[in-house]
Structure formats: C-alpha cells, structure tokens
Scaffold this motif. Structure first.
Motif, short mmCIF file in Angstrom:
data_model
loop_
_atom_site.label_atom_id
_atom_site.label_comp_id
_atom_site.label_asym_id
_atom_site.label_seq_id
_atom_site.Cartn_x
_atom_site.Cartn_y
_atom_site.Cartn_z
N VAL A 13 0.97 -1.12 -0.02
CA VAL A 13 -0.12 0.01 -0.01
C VAL A 13 0.97 1.17 -0.21
N LEU A 14 0.68 2.12 -0.98
CA LEU A 14 1.25 3.24 -0.96
C LEU A 14 1.26 4.24 0.20
N CYS A 15 2.36 5.15 0.56
CA CYS A 15 2.60 6.02 1.45
C CYS A 15 2.12 5.69 2.81
N VAL A 16 2.25 4.33 3.12
CA VAL A 16 2.09 4.06 4.93
C VAL A 16 3.55 3.61 5.50
N ASP A 17 3.65 3.53 6.79
CA ASP A 17 4.91 3.24 7.59
C ASP A 17 4.05 2.63 8.58
N TYR A 18 4.85 2.23 9.73
CA TYR A 18 4.10 1.24 11.02
C TYR A 18 3.47 2.21 11.55
N SER A 19 3.31 3.46 11.63
CA SER A 19 2.43 4.36 12.34
C SER A 19 0.90 4.17 11.90
N ASP A 20 0.79 3.90 10.44
CA ASP A 20 -0.66 3.77 9.97
C ASP A 20 -1.09 2.37 10.29
N GLU A 21 -0.45 1.14 10.93
CA GLU A 21 -0.89 -0.17 10.93
C GLU A 21 -2.15 0.06 11.67
N PRO A 22 -2.22 0.45 12.63
CA PRO A 22 -3.51 0.55 13.41
C PRO A 22 -4.77 0.92 12.48
N ARG A 23 -4.54 2.03 11.75
CA ARG A 23 -5.58 2.40 10.77
C ARG A 23 -5.87 1.45 9.86
N ILE A 24 -4.81 1.01 9.26
CA ILE A 24 -5.12 -0.01 8.21
C ILE A 24 -5.90 -1.38 8.72
N ARG A 25 -5.31 -1.90 9.77
CA ARG A 25 -5.84 -3.09 10.44
C ARG A 25 -7.48 -2.79 10.66
N GLN A 26 -7.79 -1.49 11.27
CA GLN A 26 -9.20 -1.11 11.60
C GLN A 26 -9.85 -1.25 10.26
N ILE A 27 -9.41 -0.64 9.20
CA ILE A 27 -10.27 -0.70 7.75
C ILE A 27 -10.54 -2.16 7.41
#
Length: 255
Positions: free
Chosen positions: A148-162
């Motif tokens: 996924v473009l433009c993500v780092d580890y800090s985005d993971e909770p948001r990605i998992r929630q989606i």
C-alpha cells in the motif's frame, strides 16, 4: 543485430513482454507502467561511471521495446508472427531515447510525494487499494504494509481497522494470517520499519538532501539494492496512479 537479439543479450530474454515484466495481454497502460518500472532501474543517471555506457545501451533497447509494443501495428505484427519489423519508422527514426523518456514520464520530487500522500491517505482510492492488497496477499500484513502506498508502521492500526471493519461487514473474507497474526510477527514488522526509517533519515542528514528530483535520486542511490528497487517500484506506482490521471484530464497534475 535485431531488437530481439539485443534483448536476449542485454536482459536474458527475447520476449518483448518479458523484458518489460508484463503479460502478453497487457493493456497499453500496463505496458507503459512496465516500461517505466524497468527503465528506472537501468537509467544511465543511476549507473556507476564504469557502468554508464552499458546502462545507456540497455536504456535505449528498452525504449525500442516500448516503442514497438506501444505502436498498434507493430504490436499486432509481433503478436501474430513473433517478429519485429526492423525497417519500420518506429525503430529507424533518429530518436533521442532520453528525451523520449522524459516526454513520457514527469520528474517526481520529494514534494510531489508529500503532496500525493496528503491527497491519497483516507481517500476512496487508498481504501480500494487496502482491500485489494488484503485479498491479493491473503491477509499477510507484512506484504500488505509493503504494497500500500505512503504508509509506515504508524499507519498500521488504521489499516487494520479498515480491514477489520470490512471483514465484519462481510465485504472481505476472514483470513487466518490476518485474524490470527502473532504479537511476535507484529513486533518484528514494527522493529524492521523503525530501523528502516532511521536509516532513511540518516541518509538524508549525511547527504544534506532537500526536495529536488536530484536529491531524491541521491537518496535512492544511497540505499542498498533491495531498498533501491522498492523505491523504484514506488515511483513507478506513483507515476501510474497520479501522473497518468492528470494527463487524462481527470485530476490536476502535480505542481
């Protein structure tokens, strides 16, 4: 030496589609994307001085491959007979392949990436990409976070929630790799991402990089080959997702 022989010598494959890493049924846009992706890796500007002449030759060959496959008549001939018309104007015209490449692909700067990231995150396009990656990789978060473009580890909770919301709603299937992922695997991924972020920042500081295209190029060159390939792939995806759309008139281009 004909184009097919040149491809075999330079890339170990005489199949034009294979050289660009695309299917023989690829759409014109997929062919263009494949050309961009491969050409980024062999661009003369990214070659060591001792390898610049070889890189230039490979770059020119790739330009000819794309010129053939992007021409409707020449592609039809190749598909039907497996040959290339070496006398066609597509190949015989005196063409500066570097200028040809620059006409096709816009230079992407660090600022372009930052602007794209602001528009892309939390957009419908990002949502669709997250869901597609989840299905493609059967819930493997390592691969999802890499694709996924433009993500780092800090985005993971948001990605998992989606993803979890889409699973709960029945929109996505429940894969064991996702719902049963171990804490150890999550922590390993986080440590790896943090280390890579530190290395990237260190490279920026050591090289005194800014936001220009040349600075972006220098950052890419400062990384090891595996990381360089990932950055090249990212730039290719950026160009395919963002710059191409501006040329179609659907969105405003990068400033």
């Amino acid at each position: 030496m004909g184009l097919l022989e040149l491809c075999r010598e330079a890339f170990g494959a005489s199949d034009l589609y294979q050289v660009l890493g695309v299917r023989s049924e690829a759409t014109p846009e997929e062919i263009r994307r494949g050309y961009h992706k491969v050409s980024l890796r062999v661009h003369p500007d990214r070659a060591a001085p001792a390898k610049k002449e070889e890189a230039t030759r490979h770059f020119q060959i790739l330009g000819k491959v794309y010129a053939v496959l992007s021409d409707q008549e020449q592609r039809a001939l190749y598909d039907e007979q497996g040959v290339v018309d070496e006398e066609s104007t597509v190949l015989t015209q005196d063409r500066n392949w570097e200028e040809y490449w620059r006409l096709l692909f816009k230079k992407i700067t660090v600022k372009d990436i930052e602007d794209f990231e602001k528009k892309y995150k939390d957009s419908a396009e990002e949502l669709a990409d997250i869901k597609a990656s989840y299905v493609d990789f059967k819930g493997d978060m390592d691969k999802i976070m890499e694709s996924v473009l433009c993500v780092d580890y800090s985005d993971e909770p948001r990605i998992r929630q989606i993803i979890q919301h889409a699973i709960d709603s029945g929109e996505l299937p429940s894969y064991k790799a996702f719902v049963k992922e171990t804490k150890q695997k999550m922590n390993t991924r986080k440590r790896r991402a943090q280390q890579e972020a530190k290395e990237a920042e260190k490279s920026r500081e050591e090289l005194g990089l800014g936001e220009g295209e040349d600075d972006l190029k220098a950052l890419i060159q400062s990384r090891n080959e595996n990381r360089k390939k990932e950055m090249d792939d990212f730039l290719a995806q950026m160009e395919a997702k963002y710059v191409n759309k501006s040329r179609k008139g659907g969105k405003k281009g990068m400033k």
